[in-house]
Design a protein around this motif. Structure first.
Motif, PDB file in Angstrom:
ATOM      1  N   SER A 178       0.811  -1.218   0.000  1.00  0.00           N
ATOM      2  CA  SER A 178       0.000   0.000   0.000  1.00  0.00           C
ATOM      3  C   SER A 178       0.845   1.268   0.000  1.00  0.00           C
ATOM      4  CB  SER A 178      -0.930   0.021   1.226  1.00  0.00           C
ATOM      5  OG  SER A 178      -1.841  -1.050   1.185  1.00  0.00           O
ATOM      6  N   SER A 179       2.146   1.126   0.198  1.00  0.00           N
ATOM      7  CA  SER A 179       3.030   2.274   0.188  1.00  0.00           C
ATOM      8  C   SER A 179       3.516   2.543  -1.230  1.00  0.00           C
ATOM      9  CB  SER A 179       4.236   2.040   1.106  1.00  0.00           C
ATOM     10  OG  SER A 179       3.833   1.980   2.451  1.00  0.00           O
ATOM     11  N   SER A 180       3.886   3.795  -1.492  1.00  0.00           N
ATOM     12  CA  SER A 180       4.421   4.144  -2.801  1.00  0.00           C
ATOM     13  C   SER A 180       5.688   3.338  -3.065  1.00  0.00           C
ATOM     14  CB  SER A 180       4.746   5.638  -2.844  1.00  0.00           C
ATOM     15  OG  SER A 180       5.376   5.978  -4.043  1.00  0.00           O
ATOM     16  N   GLY A 181       5.790   2.720  -4.227  1.00  0.00           N
ATOM     17  CA  GLY A 181       6.958   1.910  -4.558  1.00  0.00           C
ATOM     18  C   GLY A 181       7.011   0.594  -3.827  1.00  0.00           C
ATOM     19  N   GLY A 182       5.982   0.278  -3.043  1.00  0.00           N
ATOM     20  CA  GLY A 182       5.921  -1.015  -2.369  1.00  0.00           C
ATOM     21  C   GLY A 182       6.685  -1.092  -1.071  1.00  0.00           C
ATOM     22  N   ALA A 183       7.138   0.054  -0.500  1.00  0.00           N
ATOM     23  CA  ALA A 183       7.874  -0.002   0.762  1.00  0.00           C
ATOM     24  C   ALA A 183       7.918   1.377   1.399  1.00  0.00           C
ATOM     25  CB  ALA A 183       9.293  -0.515   0.541  1.00  0.00           C
ATOM     26  N   HIS A 184       8.255   1.420   2.701  1.00  0.00           N
ATOM     27  CA  HIS A 184       8.493   2.672   3.409  1.00  0.00           C
ATOM     28  C   HIS A 184       9.545   2.424   4.482  1.00  0.00           C
ATOM     29  CE1 HIS A 184       5.132   0.803   5.790  1.00  0.00           C
ATOM     30  NE2 HIS A 184       5.929   1.153   6.800  1.00  0.00           N
ATOM     31  N   MET A 185      10.094   3.504   5.020  1.00  0.00           N
ATOM     32  CA  MET A 185      11.058   3.410   6.118  1.00  0.00           C
ATOM     33  C   MET A 185      10.322   3.598   7.438  1.00  0.00           C
ATOM     34  SD  MET A 185      14.016   2.742   4.826  1.00  0.00           S
ATOM     35  CE  MET A 185      15.292   3.239   6.002  1.00  0.00           C
ATOM     36  N   LEU A 186      10.736   2.831   8.464  1.00  0.00           N
ATOM     37  CA  LEU A 186      10.069   2.839   9.762  1.00  0.00           C
ATOM     38  C   LEU A 186      11.096   3.021  10.871  1.00  0.00           C
ATOM     39  CD1 LEU A 186       7.669   2.225  11.751  1.00  0.00           C
ATOM     40  CD2 LEU A 186       8.319  -0.192  11.537  1.00  0.00           C
ATOM     41  N   ALA A 187      10.792   3.921  11.818  1.00  0.00           N
ATOM     42  CA  ALA A 187      11.585   4.085  13.034  1.00  0.00           C
ATOM     43  C   ALA A 187      10.647   4.012  14.232  1.00  0.00           C
ATOM     44  CB  ALA A 187      12.324   5.413  13.029  1.00  0.00           C
ATOM     45  N   THR A 188      11.146   3.454  15.337  1.00  0.00           N
ATOM     46  CA  THR A 188      10.331   3.326  16.546  1.00  0.00           C
ATOM     47  C   THR A 188      11.031   3.882  17.776  1.00  0.00           C
ATOM     48  OG1 THR A 188      11.183   1.098  16.971  1.00  0.00           O
ATOM     49  CG2 THR A 188       9.164   1.272  15.658  1.00  0.00           C
ATOM     50  N   GLU A 189      12.278   4.306  17.637  1.00  0.00           N
ATOM     51  CA  GLU A 189      13.058   4.767  18.777  1.00  0.00           C
ATOM     52  C   GLU A 189      13.258   6.279  18.713  1.00  0.00           C
ATOM     53  OE1 GLU A 189      16.695   2.642  19.017  1.00  0.00           O
ATOM     54  OE2 GLU A 189      15.729   0.666  19.094  1.00  0.00           O
ATOM     55  N   ALA A 190      13.069   6.946  19.856  1.00  0.00           N
ATOM     56  CA  ALA A 190      13.250   8.393  19.928  1.00  0.00           C
ATOM     57  C   ALA A 190      14.659   8.761  19.502  1.00  0.00           C
ATOM     58  CB  ALA A 190      12.987   8.884  21.344  1.00  0.00           C
ATOM     59  N   GLY A 191      14.745   9.848  18.771  1.00  0.00           N
ATOM     60  CA  GLY A 191      16.034  10.337  18.319  1.00  0.00           C
ATOM     61  C   GLY A 191      16.390   9.943  16.906  1.00  0.00           C
ATOM     62  N   ALA A 192      15.745   8.913  16.360  1.00  0.00           N
ATOM     63  CA  ALA A 192      15.988   8.547  14.967  1.00  0.00           C
ATOM     64  C   ALA A 192      15.601   9.726  14.081  1.00  0.00           C
ATOM     65  CB  ALA A 192      15.198   7.296  14.599  1.00  0.00           C
ATOM     66  N   ARG A 193      16.390   9.946  13.026  1.00  0.00           N
ATOM     67  CA  ARG A 193      16.209  11.182  12.260  1.00  0.00           C
ATOM     68  C   ARG A 193      16.281  10.925  10.761  1.00  0.00           C
ATOM     69  NH1 ARG A 193      19.825  16.031  14.242  1.00  0.00           N
ATOM     70  NH2 ARG A 193      18.375  15.689  15.968  1.00  0.00           N
ATOM     71  N   MET A 194      15.483  11.705  10.022  1.00  0.00           N
ATOM     72  CA  MET A 194      15.575  11.758   8.574  1.00  0.00           C
ATOM     73  C   MET A 194      15.792  13.208   8.190  1.00  0.00           C
ATOM     74  SD  MET A 194      14.072  12.734   5.516  1.00  0.00           S
ATOM     75  CE  MET A 194      12.356  13.051   5.858  1.00  0.00           C
ATOM     76  N   GLU A 195      16.750  13.459   7.294  1.00  0.00           N
ATOM     77  CA  GLU A 195      17.012  14.802   6.804  1.00  0.00           C
ATOM     78  C   GLU A 195      17.031  14.794   5.286  1.00  0.00           C
ATOM     79  OE1 GLU A 195      19.558  17.422   9.594  1.00  0.00           O
ATOM     80  OE2 GLU A 195      20.610  15.500   9.506  1.00  0.00           O
ATOM     81  N   VAL A 196      16.639  15.934   4.714  1.00  0.00           N
ATOM     82  CA  VAL A 196      16.657  16.064   3.261  1.00  0.00           C
ATOM     83  C   VAL A 196      16.916  17.519   2.898  1.00  0.00           C
ATOM     84  CG1 VAL A 196      14.131  16.339   3.166  1.00  0.00           C
ATOM     85  CG2 VAL A 196      15.382  15.627   1.116  1.00  0.00           C
ATOM     86  N   ALA A 197      17.800  17.725   1.930  1.00  0.00           N
ATOM     87  CA  ALA A 197      18.051  19.059   1.389  1.00  0.00           C
ATOM     88  C   ALA A 197      17.188  19.249   0.155  1.00  0.00           C
ATOM     89  CB  ALA A 197      19.531  19.217   1.047  1.00  0.00           C
ATOM     90  N   PHE A 198      16.611  20.437   0.012  1.00  0.00           N
ATOM     91  CA  PHE A 198      15.740  20.718  -1.125  1.00  0.00           C
ATOM     92  C   PHE A 198      15.751  22.209  -1.389  1.00  0.00           C
ATOM     93  CE2 PHE A 198      13.214  21.318   2.619  1.00  0.00           C
ATOM     94  CZ  PHE A 198      12.323  22.335   2.324  1.00  0.00           C
ATOM     95  N   SER A 199      15.050  22.632  -2.404  1.00  0.00           N
ATOM     96  CA  SER A 199      14.983  24.046  -2.749  1.00  0.00           C
ATOM     97  C   SER A 199      13.551  24.419  -3.089  1.00  0.00           C
ATOM     98  CB  SER A 199      15.900  24.344  -3.942  1.00  0.00           C
ATOM     99  OG  SER A 199      15.910  25.723  -4.243  1.00  0.00           O
ATOM    100  N   GLY A 200      13.155  25.629  -2.724  1.00  0.00           N
ATOM    101  CA  GLY A 200      11.836  26.127  -3.110  1.00  0.00           C
ATOM    102  C   GLY A 200      10.913  26.371  -1.948  1.00  0.00           C
ATOM    103  N   GLN A 201       9.695  26.788  -2.275  1.00  0.00           N
ATOM    104  CA  GLN A 201       8.730  27.277  -1.303  1.00  0.00           C
ATOM    105  C   GLN A 201       8.061  26.194  -0.468  1.00  0.00           C
ATOM    106  OE1 GLN A 201       7.677  30.249  -0.359  1.00  0.00           O
ATOM    107  NE2 GLN A 201       8.563  31.663  -1.836  1.00  0.00           N
ATOM    108  N   HIS A 202       8.011  24.960  -0.941  1.00  0.00           N
ATOM    109  CA  HIS A 202       7.234  23.961  -0.219  1.00  0.00           C
ATOM    110  C   HIS A 202       7.761  22.553  -0.451  1.00  0.00           C
ATOM    111  CE1 HIS A 202       5.173  23.900  -4.171  1.00  0.00           C
ATOM    112  NE2 HIS A 202       5.090  25.211  -4.004  1.00  0.00           N
ATOM    113  N   ILE A 203       7.454  21.691   0.518  1.00  0.00           N
ATOM    114  CA  ILE A 203       7.882  20.302   0.480  1.00  0.00           C
ATOM    115  C   ILE A 203       6.769  19.437   1.053  1.00  0.00           C
ATOM    116  CG2 ILE A 203       9.006  20.453   2.747  1.00  0.00           C
ATOM    117  CD1 ILE A 203      11.140  18.488   1.653  1.00  0.00           C
ATOM    118  N   GLU A 204       6.671  18.197   0.584  1.00  0.00           N
ATOM    119  CA  GLU A 204       5.581  17.296   0.971  1.00  0.00           C
ATOM    120  C   GLU A 204       6.164  15.947   1.373  1.00  0.00           C
ATOM    121  OE1 GLU A 204       1.810  15.161  -1.364  1.00  0.00           O
ATOM    122  OE2 GLU A 204       2.943  16.823  -2.277  1.00  0.00           O
ATOM    123  N   LEU A 205       5.690  15.433   2.501  1.00  0.00           N
ATOM    124  CA  LEU A 205       6.082  14.112   2.994  1.00  0.00           C
ATOM    125  C   LEU A 205       4.862  13.203   3.006  1.00  0.00           C
ATOM    126  CD1 LEU A 205       7.942  12.088   4.624  1.00  0.00           C
ATOM    127  CD2 LEU A 205       7.061  13.215   6.679  1.00  0.00           C
TER     128      LEU A 205
END
Length: 521
Positions: free
Chosen positions: A134-161
């Motif tokens: 049911s996820s896009s591309g057939g998979a997603h990333m999962l974290a369950t522990e506090a402090g786990a982080r995802m970062e992304v660099a991008f450009s422009g007025q808006h971003i969507e997750l």
């Protein structure tokens, strides 16, 4: 309570169990702190009544509307100052014909459409890739522990997750360029995939988003799951023509009052549109009930948070044959529904419209993320000083009714609003959730004092009028620093009126404002 002779039953109102009664042709309007509205003159008024029952609390929600087009409100005719263009210096001829070098513009960053395993997404801490059809591309990333982080660099007025939400969902703290954008909720009463969270109005140029798993969780959550499915910059969410027109209309009023424009926010657009769609299906007013079709959140702040905007502050709704611009005219024509349009703190907004079998549902939600109060006290009025197209009357259809027992129509509401600077009043006063859970408002102020509140005709004679402030408001929705003066009878057409309001504000500072306007012919 006023009722039409012919009625029908349907679900609606402000509580989980409510009845809505209206004529077959009637239109409705609710909103804000349990409110509602009726547009300025121009068209046929259609009346009805809605009663919302929640335990022992009964809230009356009048249903009213008038046809009004965008052009019904003429532009403000007070001259607006424009900046004088600076003179351009004449270039001095050079001895040679060598052209001046020009800077090469930096390349614009390419759009990002990053699936969970894209190298543009930087993961730290404990994450695992979960296969999920049911996820896009057939998979997603999962974290369950506090402090786990995802970062992304991008450009422009808006971003969507795009994310997965479920009963095991946790929470994440979101920051962009080091600035907090609040909390993103991953808990929901059922599992849903590819749910968007949008961050808008970020400014041009490069940015960096950080999403960090929080130790906190929703009281009903069974876990701390935080998921990343797809990141898209720019966002795929685009405003509709109706949404653009509604926000532009709101800014006509903001400009007249001397307030900064409200910015359209894509996440709030999603929330407002989702609620308009829900109401057409369920006729439930401001609230939503889990399990009903189209549910995204019980209250408007839940719905803005569902789409990533964690600072929802107000919601207004209108039921009728109007599009969004006409609904804005109607909200501003009232007492309580006018407040978010005249509030300096309403920085962001979004709108939605859904067409039902009998009427349209229009919704505007507001947010105050990152609001900075004015550096000096700001006093605004509506109608504005010098305005020459002011409606003459108001039919009083608003809930709760600000003038119980009044004989309608009355004069068009005239109001004064004081916006306090940093560290003073509004910013310093305590805030509380209104009694019906539809908006935030300030508590009363012991320093507030109203000395004069009057409306004068062309001959300088006082017009008999109702005066509403924190002391006289029967519903106690008005806090300090706001006054309404409403003539008991409709105003004369094509006539000039002068309003005079004075007293001491919530910071115990004196004020005295006198201004004039002219009604439409």
């Amino acid at each position: 309570m006023r009722r039409a002779a012919s009625e029908r039953e349907c679900v609606g109102g402000a509580g989980p169990r409510a009845s809505l009664r209206t004529t077959a042709a009637a239109v409705a309007a609710l909103a804000l702190a349990s409110l509602l509205l009726a547009p300025p003159p121009g068209g046929v008024a259609l009346r009805g009544v809605a009663a919302a029952e929640d335990g022992d609390v009964v809230v009356h929600l009048p249903l009213a509307g008038r046809g009004m087009d965008l052009d019904d409100l003429a532009p403000l005719q007070t001259p607006v100052a424009t900046a004088t263009e600076a003179a351009t210096a004449t270039a001095t001829p050079t001895a040679t014909s060598t052209p001046t070098a020009t800077a090469t513009p930096e390349p614009t960053a390419a759009p990002i459409v990053a699936e969970e395993d894209d190298p543009a997404l930087e993961f730290s801490g404990s994450w695992q890739r979960i296969s999920d059809a049911s996820s896009s591309g057939g998979a997603h990333m999962l974290a369950t522990e506090a402090g786990a982080r995802m970062e992304v660099a991008f450009s422009g007025q808006h971003i969507e997750l795009l994310r997965v939400i479920s009963r095991d969902g946790g929470r994440a703290d979101v920051s962009i360029d080091g600035r907090s954008f609040g909390r993103l909720e991953f808990y929901f009463g059922e599992e849903r995939h590819q749910v968007p969270a949008v961050y808008d109005n970020l400014g041009d140029g490069p940015h960096r988003l950080s999403l960090t798993v929080s130790e906190s969780q929703h009281a009903s959550s069974r876990g701390h799951n935080v998921t990343v499915d797809v990141v898209r910059a720019p966002s795929f969410v685009e405003p509709s023509a109706d949404q653009v027109a509604g926000v532009e209309r709101a800014n006509v009023y903001r400009d007249r009052a001397g307030l900064p424009p409200i910015k359209m926010d894509r996440a709030i657009n999603l929330a407002a549109q989702a609620h308009a769609d829900y109401d057409v299906l369920n006729s439930q007013g401001h609230n939503e009930t889990f399990g009903r079709p189209g549910f995204t959140g019980a209250r408007f702040y839940d719905r803005t948070g569902y789409f990533g905007y964690d600072s929802g502050s107000f919601e207004v709704m209108f039921f009728g044959q109007l599009r969004l611009p006409g609904s804005v005219d109607g909200w501003v024509a009232t007492v309580y529904h006018r407040l978010p349009f005249m509030d300096h703190s309403t920085m962001d907004t979004g709108a939605g419209i859904a067409e039902g079998s009998r009427w349209n549902t229009t919704v505007m939600d507001f947010g105050s993320r990152g609001h900075v109060p004015p550096t000096e006290r700001l006093i605004t009025t509506y109608p504005a000083s010098g305005q020459s197209d002011v409606p003459t009357d108001w039919d009083g259809n608003e809930a709760p009714e600000p003038l119980p027992g009044a004989s309608y129509p009355v004069g068009y509401p005239v109001s004064l609003h004081i916006q306090r600077p940093v560290g003073r009043a509004v910013a310093g006063l305590p805030w509380r959730w209104d009694s019906l859970g539809l908006g935030w408002r300030t508590e009363s102020s012991v320093d507030w004092r109203l000395d004069t509140a009057e409306l004068l005709d062309e001959g300088g004679h006082a017009v008999s009028a109702f005066v509403l402030d924190q002391a006289s408001d029967p519903n106690k929705f008005l806090g300090a620093d706001v006054v309404f003066v409403i003539a008991r009878q409709p105003l004369a057409a094509g006539a000039e009126y002068t309003a005079h309001v004075s007293g001491r504000d919530s910071a115990d500072e004196s004020f005295d404002r006198r201004w004039s306007f002219t009604t439409a012919r």
